[in-house]
Design an enzyme around this catalytic site. Structure first.
Site, PDB file in Angstrom:
ATOM      1  N   LEU A  64      13.304  15.500  63.741  1.00 30.25           N
ATOM      2  CA  LEU A  64      14.213  14.752  64.618  1.00 30.25           C
ATOM      3  C   LEU A  64      15.157  13.897  63.785  1.00 30.25           C
ATOM      4  CD1 LEU A  64      11.507  13.736  67.221  1.00 30.25           C
ATOM      5  CD2 LEU A  64      13.237  15.509  67.487  1.00 30.25           C
ATOM      6  N   ARG A  65      14.892  13.820  62.487  1.00 29.94           N
ATOM      7  CA  ARG A  65      15.763  13.154  61.508  1.00 29.94           C
ATOM      8  C   ARG A  65      15.851  11.649  61.678  1.00 29.94           C
ATOM      9  NH1 ARG A  65      15.399  16.869  57.656  1.00 29.94           N
ATOM     10  NH2 ARG A  65      16.833  18.632  57.854  1.00 29.94           N
ATOM     11  N   ASP A 306      10.275  25.326  62.828  1.00 32.99           N
ATOM     12  CA  ASP A 306      10.639  24.670  61.570  1.00 32.99           C
ATOM     13  C   ASP A 306      12.073  24.126  61.637  1.00 32.99           C
ATOM     14  OD1 ASP A 306      10.197  23.653  59.084  1.00 32.99           O
ATOM     15  OD2 ASP A 306      10.770  25.477  58.022  1.00 32.99           O
TER      16      ASP A 306
END
Lengths: 425, 318
Positions: A64-65, A306
């Site tokens: 989700l950074r 991924d």
């Protein structure tokens, strides 16, 4: 909120259902399957004619950074993308900046995610502080904060003594440990599968033994410690054979493969397209086919996306300078359907690998639609095909090697906790 | 993909990125064209007006003296305007990306980029992103390719040996890290050399190198037997640090070209080296300066070959 999903074909692998059945949802739970309960007055009806109705997807690896890499993607953008992909639960690895190694960071992420529409977010905590592979994190505290497992993400522990102790400590509290097997030294400097294609292109290689050497260490430590180990994103045929043998010996392991590795191989690298730069690298055709077969026969338990959104500045570079990874959470379903088509896998088994099986690995509710279970549902049209383009992707990352490729499966609606969080128009 | 990127729809060269996948006809055409430029260098006025008014940018993201200089001389002999940019020392260190640099130079009305970069595939990357009127010449990308070096080596072999179909060629040394070796192997196999050998310890050979159509030898004595051409590769000192080799001394003893080892080849065998040489590491001075060495002519031919490549790439537009 009462919901009637009408006219669809229900596939619920865990409960062995594969037939036309309506689904009724009330108060965030599955109220009934098949017959409308007496006195049920839906606030909303979803017309699922021609569609498959199945448990919402459970994706074992979605970056989700946040925190730290908001320029690549934000929680808002990626949770919307996940919902659009039919994903209702996701596990996010701790390779953020700072990494998820303190309870406060995990609580903040959970809090942010809870207040946004979209899937249930299950953080995977860092196994070691700063993911440096030296000191252990406060795993018990992190579990209370919401972590469901612990991992090193893509930064392997080089000190085997630390790895053993991390496994022993996690096992004390019966906490699962997720590892992607990769020998740091054997993989050092490499950017592509060490084989004839990388040799021809002059790309520094990562040999298959970088994975299997680390895997053999992990399997031996798993047997000794009895740790609950999940092996993330295997990339070689040999790895699968090793895991299969270990499972037969009663070692407590599960494993997954990324959807990318089911379809891509080193052959696809010849244009130096940096969207094909993955960790682990896509390997030989023989490896790819071995992974696809192992997923079919159940040796590989689950498929994950991924998902790794990368911004243009880090992707529009010569191959070896680019950041690895691809945006993929919206393609998990289509790529799994494509795999099923190509390998003659019944739809119920394909859906099992992206719903019930990963939910078991995560140890969370969801992944099935029995009466009384949580109402996480995906409704999709399995026959309609679409061409992947930056426009079709809701993720902030438009980096995928599947741009321009036609894939099957369009999500019509995603129901999370009884709410319709996504509906296609 | 590679093929379509460097060729136009009607099969003409648009960019020169790799020799992998080019037809024997294209390679031969370049060599023939180079032949016609040889005498330009021998004239008093060493210029032809073929590329007058064209702007050629030397984009060197990695330092190089000799290759850059020969490209510069070649471009000037074709009457082009040449700008040298040592990017390693300027834009990149200020955080400018490769694409930013390329678009800035495009705005200066460039016609051709000569690109050297430490990353394999960098020239492909640039070729994929330039405006359609610009041609890209790969002057060396990582370990991948150095096509003009490969071509000048073919030119040298043809000059001394006349043809390719009856030759045995040995490439000796660090094939793993060598873009030159890869380009040579593609050119030699494409031009019909029946036996290409590579001679090196296992630590300096790429995985699956046989699949490029070469025979592998670890014993130099056996590998040099009856060959017509010996190509020595440069050995960089850092190979000793990475545990690929124990020492320069042991390497020289096993894989250095000495007069004794040279005697195992055919009596009229030629010795080549892409330079710069490490005397006493991969080659004995007596061999490097000896009668069978064609190392200096290689450098001279490099100019004609680069003139040929540039004129062919920019030719069709005229």
């Amino acid at each position: 909120m009462k919901l009637h999903i009408k006219g669809g074909h229900l596939i619920d692998p865990m409960n062995g259902i594969d037939q036309p059945l309506d689904v009724f949802v009330a108060a965030g739970k599955i109220a009934a399957i098949g017959q409308m309960p007496d006195g049920f007055h839906p606030n909303k009806t979803i017309d699922a004619t021609g569609c498959i109705v199945c448990p919402g997807l459970v994706d074992l690896s979605v970056r989700l950074r946040e925190p730290g890499f908001e320029y690549k993607a934000t929680l808002e953008s990626e949770m919307l993308a996940a919902a659009a992909g039919g994903v209702t639960s996701l596990a996010c690895p701790p390779d953020t900046d700072p990494p998820l190694d303190e309870p406060g960071l995990v609580e903040m992420l959970k809090f942010r995610a809870r207040n946004l529409p979209g899937p249930r977010v299950y953080p995977i905590g860092a196994l070691t502080q700063k993911m440096k592979g030296e000191a252990l994190t406060e795993m018990a505290e992190l579990t209370e904060a919401g972590c469901v497992a612990f991992t090193q993400a893509d930064t392997p522990i080089t000190d085997t003594q630390v790895l053993l102790r991390a496994l022993d400590y996690a096992t004390t509290f019966n906490l699962p440990v997720w590892l992607r097997p990769q020998d740091f030294y054997l993989a050092r400097g490499g950017v592509a599968h060490d084989g004839p294609v990388a040799s021809r292109l002059g790309l520094p290689g990562i040999p298959a033994v970088a994975e299997t050497v680390a895997l053999s260490t992990i399997l031996l430590l798993a047997r000794q410690t009895g740790a609950r180990i999940h092996l993330a994103r295997l990339s070689t045929r040999e790895s699968v054979a090793m895991v299969r043998a270990a499972k037969l010996q009663g070692v407590n392991v599960t494993c997954d493969v990324s959807a990318n590795h089911l379809h891509l191989s080193e052959i696809d690298l010849t244009s130096f397209n940096s969207n094909l730069y993955f960790m682990p690298p896509v390997r030989s055709l023989r490896d790819r086919d071995g992974l696809a077969e192992a997923l079919k026969d159940g040796s590989i338990d689950a498929v994950c996306s991924d998902h790794a959104p990368v911004d243009d500045n880090e992707k529009q570079l010569p191959f070896g300078e680019a950041s690895p990874g691809a945006s993929g959470v919206e393609l998990l379903l289509p790529l799994t359907l494509k795999w099923a088509e190509e390998h003659g896998v019944p739809l119920i088994d394909a859906i099992d690998r992206i719903t019930w099986k990963p939910a078991q690995i995560l140890g969370v509710p969801g992944g099935q639609l029995g009466a009384g279970s949580c109402a996480d549902i995906c409704v999709f049209d399995p026959r309609t095909r679409f061409t992947v383009s930056p426009k079709t992707l809701k993720s902030q990352g438009k980096n995928t090697p599947f741009l321009g490729i036609e894939l099957p499966g369009v999500v019509k609606a995603t129901v999370i906790d009884g709410h319709v969080d996504y509906e296609s128009n | 993909m590679t093929r379509s990127l460097q060729l136009t729809a009607d099969g003409q060269l648009k960019h020169l990125l790799t020799l992998d996948g080019l037809s024997p006809a294209i390679l031969t055409r370049i060599l023939d064209t180079a032949e016609s430029f040889i005498d330009v260098g021998e004239r008093e006025v060493k210029k032809v007006p073929l590329l007058r008014g064209k702007a050629i940018f030397n984009l060197f993201f990695e330092p190089s003296t000799r290759t850059r200089t020969t490209f510069e001389i070649a471009a000037k002999r074709l009457s082009a305007d040449v700008v040298n940019l040592n990017i390693a020392a300027s834009a990149q260190s200020k955080g400018e990306t490769v694409l930013d640099t390329v678009s800035n130079l495009t705005a200066m009305h460039a016609d051709m980029f000569i690109v050297r970069h430490a990353q394999s595939g960098a020239a492909h990357f640039i070729a994929q992103h330039v405006e359609p009127h610009i041609s890209v010449v790969n002057a060396g990308d990582g370990r991948h390719a150095h096509p003009t070096q490969g071509l000048l080596d073919m030119f040298t072999i043809r000059r001394y040996k006349g043809a390719f179909h009856n030759l045995r060629v040995a490439i000796v040394g660090d094939v793993l890290h060598s873009r030159v070796a890869r380009s040579q192997i593609h050119a030699l196999t494409t031009l019909g050399v029946p036996e290409v050998r590579v001679i090196a310890p296992r630590t300096l050979l790429p995985t699956g190198v046989e699949q490029m159509g070469v025979h592998v030898f670890h014993d130099m004595q056996a590998g040099l037997k009856d060959v017509d051409v010996i190509i020595m590769l440069r050995l960089q000192n850092e190979r000793m640090k990475g545990a690929r080799l124990p020492s320069a001394q042991e390497y020289f003893k096993q894989y250095g070209l000495t007069p004794e080892k040279l005697a195992l080849a055919k009596p009229d065998a030629i010795v080549m080296h892409p330079g710069p040489m490490n005397r006493g590491v991969e080659i004995d001075s007596e061999v490097a300066d000896g009668p069978q060495s064609v190392i200096l002519p290689q450098v001279t031919y490099g100019i004609a070959v680069r003139m040929a490549v540039m004129s062919l790439l920019m030719g069709p537009a005229q």
